[in-house]
Design a protein around this motif. Structure first.
Motif, PDB file in Angstrom:
ATOM      1  N   SER A  28      -1.505  17.488  10.811  1.00 43.50           N
ATOM      2  CA  SER A  28      -2.965  17.576  10.781  1.00 43.50           C
ATOM      3  C   SER A  28      -3.524  16.438   9.930  1.00 43.50           C
ATOM      4  N   ALA A  29      -4.767  16.099  10.156  1.00 42.14           N
ATOM      5  CA  ALA A  29      -5.394  14.975   9.456  1.00 42.14           C
ATOM      6  C   ALA A  29      -5.373  15.172   7.939  1.00 42.14           C
ATOM      7  N   SER A  30      -5.487  16.422   7.477  1.00 46.32           N
ATOM      8  CA  SER A  30      -5.506  16.688   6.036  1.00 46.32           C
ATOM      9  C   SER A  30      -4.143  16.490   5.387  1.00 46.32           C
ATOM     10  N   GLU A  31      -3.079  16.479   6.205  1.00 42.75           N
ATOM     11  CA  GLU A  31      -1.721  16.314   5.665  1.00 42.75           C
ATOM     12  C   GLU A  31      -1.244  14.860   5.688  1.00 42.75           C
ATOM     13  N   ILE A  32      -1.929  14.029   6.456  1.00 45.32           N
ATOM     14  CA  ILE A  32      -1.502  12.638   6.637  1.00 45.32           C
ATOM     15  C   ILE A  32      -2.165  11.742   5.591  1.00 45.32           C
ATOM     16  N   GLY A  33      -1.345  10.933   4.908  1.00 46.49           N
ATOM     17  CA  GLY A  33      -1.865  10.025   3.897  1.00 46.49           C
ATOM     18  C   GLY A  33      -2.285   8.686   4.482  1.00 46.49           C
ATOM     19  N   ALA A  34      -3.140   8.002   3.754  1.00 49.36           N
ATOM     20  CA  ALA A  34      -3.654   6.702   4.192  1.00 49.36           C
ATOM     21  C   ALA A  34      -2.782   5.564   3.667  1.00 49.36           C
ATOM     22  N   TRP A  35      -2.647   4.531   4.498  1.00 49.75           N
ATOM     23  CA  TRP A  35      -1.928   3.314   4.107  1.00 49.75           C
ATOM     24  C   TRP A  35      -2.924   2.277   3.604  1.00 49.75           C
ATOM     25  N   GLU A  36      -2.534   1.537   2.577  1.00 43.85           N
ATOM     26  CA  GLU A  36      -3.355   0.445   2.078  1.00 43.85           C
ATOM     27  C   GLU A  36      -2.602  -0.874   2.210  1.00 43.85           C
ATOM     28  N   THR A  37      -3.349  -1.965   2.295  1.00 44.35           N
ATOM     29  CA  THR A  37      -2.754  -3.297   2.312  1.00 44.35           C
ATOM     30  C   THR A  37      -2.992  -3.938   0.952  1.00 44.35           C
ATOM     31  N   THR A  38      -1.928  -4.386   0.297  1.00 44.47           N
ATOM     32  CA  THR A  38      -2.057  -4.898  -1.060  1.00 44.47           C
ATOM     33  C   THR A  38      -0.876  -5.791  -1.422  1.00 44.47           C
ATOM     34  N   ALA A  39      -1.085  -6.646  -2.403  1.00 41.66           N
ATOM     35  CA  ALA A  39       0.018  -7.433  -2.958  1.00 41.66           C
ATOM     36  C   ALA A  39       0.712  -6.664  -4.068  1.00 41.66           C
ATOM     37  N   GLY A  40       0.075  -5.542  -4.492  1.00 39.44           N
ATOM     38  CA  GLY A  40       0.646  -4.732  -5.553  1.00 39.44           C
ATOM     39  C   GLY A  40       0.090  -5.090  -6.916  1.00 39.44           C
ATOM     40  N   LYS A  41       0.558  -4.374  -7.919  1.00 34.61           N
ATOM     41  CA  LYS A  41       0.123  -4.613  -9.293  1.00 34.61           C
ATOM     42  C   LYS A  41       0.772  -5.861  -9.876  1.00 34.61           C
ATOM     43  N   TYR A  42       1.952  -6.188  -9.395  1.00 35.88           N
ATOM     44  CA  TYR A  42       2.683  -7.365  -9.867  1.00 35.88           C
ATOM     45  C   TYR A  42       3.392  -7.967  -8.663  1.00 35.88           C
ATOM     46  N   PHE A  43       3.455  -9.286  -8.609  1.00 34.90           N
ATOM     47  CA  PHE A  43       3.878  -9.949  -7.379  1.00 34.90           C
ATOM     48  C   PHE A  43       4.294 -11.380  -7.672  1.00 34.90           C
ATOM     49  N   ALA A  44       4.900 -11.998  -6.668  1.00 33.60           N
ATOM     50  CA  ALA A  44       5.238 -13.419  -6.753  1.00 33.60           C
ATOM     51  C   ALA A  44       4.107 -14.269  -6.191  1.00 33.60           C
ATOM     52  N   ASP A  45       3.379 -13.697  -5.214  1.00 30.70           N
ATOM     53  CA  ASP A  45       2.306 -14.432  -4.533  1.00 30.70           C
ATOM     54  C   ASP A  45       1.218 -13.427  -4.183  1.00 30.70           C
ATOM     55  N   GLU A  46       0.042 -13.593  -4.743  1.00 29.63           N
ATOM     56  CA  GLU A  46      -1.036 -12.626  -4.524  1.00 29.63           C
ATOM     57  C   GLU A  46      -1.521 -12.598  -3.081  1.00 29.63           C
ATOM     58  N   THR A  47      -1.142 -13.598  -2.285  1.00 29.45           N
ATOM     59  CA  THR A  47      -1.549 -13.606  -0.879  1.00 29.45           C
ATOM     60  C   THR A  47      -0.501 -12.956   0.017  1.00 29.45           C
ATOM     61  N   ASP A  48       0.654 -12.591  -0.558  1.00 26.63           N
ATOM     62  CA  ASP A  48       1.735 -11.953   0.205  1.00 26.63           C
ATOM     63  C   ASP A  48       1.480 -10.453   0.254  1.00 26.63           C
ATOM     64  N   MET A  49       0.957  -9.981   1.377  1.00 23.98           N
ATOM     65  CA  MET A  49       0.557  -8.583   1.506  1.00 23.98           C
ATOM     66  C   MET A  49       1.723  -7.681   1.921  1.00 23.98           C
ATOM     67  N   ALA A  50       1.595  -6.408   1.555  1.00 28.15           N
ATOM     68  CA  ALA A  50       2.521  -5.368   1.978  1.00 28.15           C
ATOM     69  C   ALA A  50       1.690  -4.125   2.238  1.00 28.15           C
ATOM     70  N   ILE A  51       2.308  -3.093   2.807  1.00 24.08           N
ATOM     71  CA  ILE A  51       1.593  -1.825   2.967  1.00 24.08           C
ATOM     72  C   ILE A  51       2.088  -0.861   1.900  1.00 24.08           C
ATOM     73  N   GLN A  52       1.190   0.063   1.506  1.00 21.36           N
ATOM     74  CA  GLN A  52       1.507   0.969   0.401  1.00 21.36           C
ATOM     75  C   GLN A  52       0.939   2.367   0.676  1.00 21.36           C
TER      76      GLN A  52
END
Length: 412
Positions: A45-69
């Motif tokens: 159900s929609a209430s059980e499914i979590g949302a994905w975000e696109t981010t480089a994270g809190k710490y990274f090698a390249d702030e333009t290198d995106m991942a999903i979280q």
């Protein structure tokens, strides 16, 4: 000169006939990744499914290198994408590789990936969807392991690797690689280093055992496998059974206020008797008739059938997917690779090592800053508490002085 030209031509011809491997998916979650993936809206159900975000994270090698979280606690996460082309790995290497980073200090949650298809709808992709391979980290409490699971149709079962591939959990990124070869061997890498390798047949229960115990054989009734026997010459000492297990405490005395008319006859408390050794048993000696442990004879298992294509799990594979449960969100995924060319995977391993070191520098800096901040806050809190205590002591001193003045005034 002609000889050199001939050599160059032969080398060029050889290069042109070299069979290059293929890349079936290479996903770095650049802009537009949402168009390439389908969320599992029909799994839960929609209430059980979590949302994905696109981010480089809190710490990274390249702030333009995106991942999903993953971004919401106590949620299911379902997401899948088609491969660029169908992957039939008959006669080919199979490499499944991707990055995982637990930014949230994970306590319980999956981070594995599945290779599946062609059956099933992406919008309904979930825990019950048939798959070919499941691979990657899974953490819950003290259980920390890297899954390596094959679906094996002859057994209609998903087969776990016999001995868990242990998992070291921290907040830095890690690269997981599953390399399955046509010679029915495998290698599992973490951060470019082999952590497990061997034979598919020996490490998964694909096949029935080659040998079984002979059902026509059983241990002879006169077989002696007792190493020790009671000493027939050992005799129980006279009076042994007369030794009581407990005795009255010899140092106990009747209380002075004990009244036998009212309290009854006084009895001292009982103590364990140091002379009591328990029920008598004869000492044990080597059995002169001992012939050793009986071993059940083995015979060839008539149900054992050799499978020369244990490695052949994609028939074909058409998609990858995540179907996860996470108590605490914050897991990141990046750089998914599906290929039959290990050199491509090796290049990704080399690139990851550079990324890892740069990410670790930023992570360590943030950790040091956070530690310094916490220490400063604790010091400030301790100083404030000490100042408050001093103020209270000053007030108490002023009250004492006032009381003394009042007493002196009364005396006058």
């Amino acid at each position: 000169m002609n000889s050199k030209k001939t050599t160059v031509a032969l080398l060029a011809a050889a290069a042109s006939t070299t069979v290059m491997g293929e890349v079936y998916m290479k996903e770095g979650f650049s802009a537009g990744w949402e168009d390439r993936f389908v969320k599992s809206t029909e799994w839960k159900s929609a209430s059980e499914i979590g949302a994905w975000e696109t981010t480089a994270g809190k710490y990274f090698a390249d702030e333009t290198d995106m991942a999903i979280q993953t971004s919401e606690d106590a949620r299911f996460y379902g997401l899948s994408a088609k491969l660029d082309k169908e992957f039939d790995n008959k006669g080919k290497d199979l490499i499944l590789q991707y990055e995982v980073k637990f930014e949230q200090k994970i306590d319980c949650g999956g981070a594995y990936i599945k290779l599946w298809g062609p059956d099933g709808e992406q919008s309904a992709f979930g825990g019950d969807t048939p798959y070919s391979i499941m691979f990657g980290p899974d953490v819950c409490g003290s259980t920390k392991r890297t899954h390596a699971i094959f679906n094996y149709p002859p057994k209609d079962d998903n087969l776990l690797i016999k001995n868990d591939v242990t998992l070291s959990v921290n907040q830095l990124p890690h690269l997981y690689t599953f390399y399955v070869k046509p010679d029915n061997t495998f290698e599992i890498y973490v951060d470019g280093d082999v952590v497990r390798e061997g034979s598919l047949e020996e490490n998964w229960d694909f096949l029935e055992p080659k040998e079984i115990k002979d059902p026509e054989e059983s241990k002879p009734t006169d077989w002696v496998d007792a190493k020790k026997i009671p000493d027939p010459e050992d005799v129980k000492p006279e009076g042994y059974d007369d030794i009581p297990a407990q005795i009255p405490d010899p140092e106990a005395e009747m209380p002075d206020d004990w009244d036998e008319d009212e309290d009854g006859e006084w009895e001292p408390p009982m103590l364990d008797n140091p002379e009591y050794k328990g029920p008598w048993k004869p000492k044990m000696i080597d059995n002169p008739d001992y012939v050793g442990e009986w071993e059940h004879p083995l015979i060839a298992n008539p149900d054992y059938v050799q499978d020369a294509e244990l490695y052949y799990r994609c028939k074909p594979c058409t998609a990858i997917g995540f179907e996860l449960w996470q108590v605490k969100s914050g897991t990141m995924f990046d750089n998914i690779l599906v290929t039959d060319d290990f050199d491509v995977a090796k290049d990704a391993m080399d690139a990851f090592k550079v990324k890892y070191e740069a990410t670790k520098v930023m992570f360590d800096e943030q950790e040091a800053e956070e530690k310094a901040k916490l220490e400063a806050e604790r010091a400030a809190a301790a100083a404030a508490a000490a100042e408050e205590e001093d103020d209270e002591n000053d007030e108490d001193d002023e009250e004492d002085d006032w009381d003394e003045d009042e007493e002196e005034h009364d005396e006058l």
